[in-house]
Motif scaffolding. Structure first.
Motif, PDB file in Angstrom:
ATOM      1  N   ALA A   1      77.509   9.828 -14.840  1.00 54.62           N
ATOM      2  CA  ALA A   1      78.975   9.810 -14.817  1.00 54.62           C
ATOM      3  C   ALA A   1      79.531  10.544 -13.600  1.00 54.62           C
ATOM      4  O   ALA A   1      80.258   9.973 -12.792  1.00 54.62           O
ATOM      5  CB  ALA A   1      79.527  10.418 -16.109  1.00 54.62           C
ATOM      6  N   MET A   2      79.212  11.808 -13.464  1.00 56.23           N
ATOM      7  CA  MET A   2      79.738  12.629 -12.373  1.00 56.23           C
ATOM      8  C   MET A   2      78.732  12.692 -11.223  1.00 56.23           C
ATOM      9  O   MET A   2      77.572  13.051 -11.444  1.00 56.23           O
ATOM     10  CB  MET A   2      80.028  14.039 -12.889  1.00 56.23           C
ATOM     11  N   PRO A   3      79.142  12.374  -9.993  1.00 53.30           N
ATOM     12  CA  PRO A   3      80.427  11.808  -9.583  1.00 53.30           C
ATOM     13  C   PRO A   3      80.412  10.292  -9.764  1.00 53.30           C
ATOM     14  O   PRO A   3      79.361   9.700  -9.931  1.00 53.30           O
ATOM     15  CB  PRO A   3      80.509  12.198  -8.109  1.00 53.30           C
ATOM     16  N   SER A   4      81.582   9.678  -9.683  1.00 54.38           N
ATOM     17  CA  SER A   4      81.682   8.235  -9.918  1.00 54.38           C
ATOM     18  C   SER A   4      81.317   7.444  -8.663  1.00 54.38           C
ATOM     19  O   SER A   4      82.020   7.491  -7.659  1.00 54.38           O
ATOM     20  CB  SER A   4      83.105   7.869 -10.344  1.00 54.38           C
ATOM     21  N   ILE A   5      80.221   6.689  -8.737  1.00 56.08           N
ATOM     22  CA  ILE A   5      79.830   5.836  -7.616  1.00 56.08           C
ATOM     23  C   ILE A   5      80.710   4.593  -7.574  1.00 56.08           C
ATOM     24  O   ILE A   5      80.972   4.049  -6.497  1.00 56.08           O
ATOM     25  CB  ILE A   5      78.338   5.450  -7.733  1.00 56.08           C
ATOM     26  N   HIS A   6      81.204   4.156  -8.719  1.00 56.41           N
ATOM     27  CA  HIS A   6      82.148   3.030  -8.722  1.00 56.41           C
ATOM     28  C   HIS A   6      83.373   3.371  -7.875  1.00 56.41           C
ATOM     29  O   HIS A   6      83.811   2.568  -7.040  1.00 56.41           O
ATOM     30  CB  HIS A   6      82.584   2.702 -10.149  1.00 56.41           C
ATOM     31  N   VAL A   7      83.918   4.543  -8.089  1.00 57.02           N
ATOM     32  CA  VAL A   7      85.095   4.950  -7.318  1.00 57.02           C
ATOM     33  C   VAL A   7      84.724   5.164  -5.856  1.00 57.02           C
ATOM     34  O   VAL A   7      85.454   4.759  -4.940  1.00 57.02           O
ATOM     35  CB  VAL A   7      85.722   6.223  -7.917  1.00 57.02           C
ATOM     36  N   ALA A   8      83.579   5.789  -5.614  1.00 56.99           N
ATOM     37  CA  ALA A   8      83.151   6.063  -4.236  1.00 56.99           C
ATOM     38  C   ALA A   8      83.012   4.779  -3.424  1.00 56.99           C
ATOM     39  O   ALA A   8      83.505   4.684  -2.291  1.00 56.99           O
ATOM     40  CB  ALA A   8      81.831   6.832  -4.249  1.00 56.99           C
TER      41      ALA A   8
END
Length: 332
Positions: free
Chosen positions: A242-249
């Protein structure tokens, strides 16, 4: 002999990939899926390169192709090396992600749950997104799932871009995202996300979210259960983090890439999609709100640093002294 400064950038990408291969990922977690994909797609790009003069309706396509290759052969070679380096980096990231629970047991979720609630004044962020966008859950699921195509598409576009400086810049951004954020930092901050916190920590406070998702987005629950069931299966590309979000990255990296194309329309599309992915990561329970708050600024920082590095390389040339040939002694 002189070597272009930009070639040092290519070598940097290759070096990062080779160093990543040294990561102590368990053998049963390292596959060759992405490398095999590269090898499979390489002939497709080769055919496209060969057909470019024909597509452009050049009156003498064979002559034009020969001229293009003589002029740009080094760029073709570097593009192939960069493409393979990205595949190798992605392969290592996949292996690290799948090995997280066996190296660093999940532990950070209770802290992240409370941190989210403090940041959102005692409310779980998913409740806010469902209050605002509950009517669009189906569309959010579709756009969130499309991220996988965006992810691979971005890597391919970067590798075969004609802009060498931006190609190297974003290759380094992708490697940082995969290896540092998705590998090292994800290992140090091992967590499963709201959708799985009940399975791993017995926290039932997210059961109302699961009930809503079961009704509005049953595929999320199916994928969640599959990820848990295949944790020990090295043959499947999966992994929990979950942390950190690779989708967001990656979505932020894609937005930055589209922004660099100089089109206002592409810029708006890129950042709008990044916003949807951030909201979707919370809405669908895959991530805490703080997961994206950590990854997005770090990607932007590395994008800026990589830009400075590439700017420094451009226009430079490095002389390499080659040993002089040894003169043969005349007989007698």
């Amino acid at each position: 002999m002189k070597i272009r400064g930009i070639s040092i950038g290519y070598l940097t990408v290759v070096a990062v990939a080779l160093i990543a291969l040294l990561a102590p990922v368990p053998d049963n977690n390292r596959g060759n899926a992405f490398i095999n994909l590269v090898l499979l797609l390489t002939p497709v790009f080769a055919i496209f390169f060969l057909l470019r003069p024909v597509i452009a309706r050049n009156p003498n396509p064979v002559s034009q192709l020969a001229s293009d290759f003589r002029e740009h052969w080094h760029k073709v070679v570097w593009a192939g090396a960069l493409y393979l380096s990205l595949a190798m980096s992605l392969e290592v990231f996949s292996g690290i992600k799948k090995s997280i629970p066996f190296v660093m047991p999940f532990y950070l979720d209770p802290f992240l749950v409370e941190l989210d609630r403090k940041l959102f004044f005692g409310t779980d962020p998913w409740r806010i997104t469902h209050a605002l966008f509950g009517w669009a859950t189906g569309q959010i699921v579709w756009l969130y799932n499309a991220w996988h195509m965006v992810h691979i598409g971005l890597a391919v576009w970067v590798a075969f871009s004609f802009n060498e400086a931006q190609k190297i810049r974003f290759a380094l951004v992708l490697q940082f995202t995969w290896l540092f954020l998705g590998g090292g930092l994800a290992m140090l901050m091992a967590s499963v996300g709201p959708v799985m916190v009940g399975d791993f920590f017995g926290d039932r406070s997210f059961d109302p979210m699961l009930a809503v998702l079961s009704d509005q987005a049953p595929s999320v629950i199916m994928v969640k259960d599959t990820l848990i069931d295949t944790m020990d299966n090295p043959l499947l590309i999966s992994g929990i983090s979950a942390m950190p979000s690779i989708h967001v990255a990656i979505s932020v990296a894609a937005a930055l890439w589209l922004q660099q194309q100089g089109s206002r329309v592409l810029t708006v599309i890129g950042w709008a999609y990044a916003a949807v992915i951030y909201i979707g990561s919370i809405h669908l329970g895959w991530h805490y709100a703080t997961d994206g708050m950590v990854s997005a600024p770090l990607v932007i920082l590395v994008w800026w640093l990589a830009g400075k590095y590439v700017d420094w390389l451009q226009g430079r040339e490095y002389a390499i002294a080659l040993p002089a040939p040894v003169a043969e002694k005349e007989p007698g």
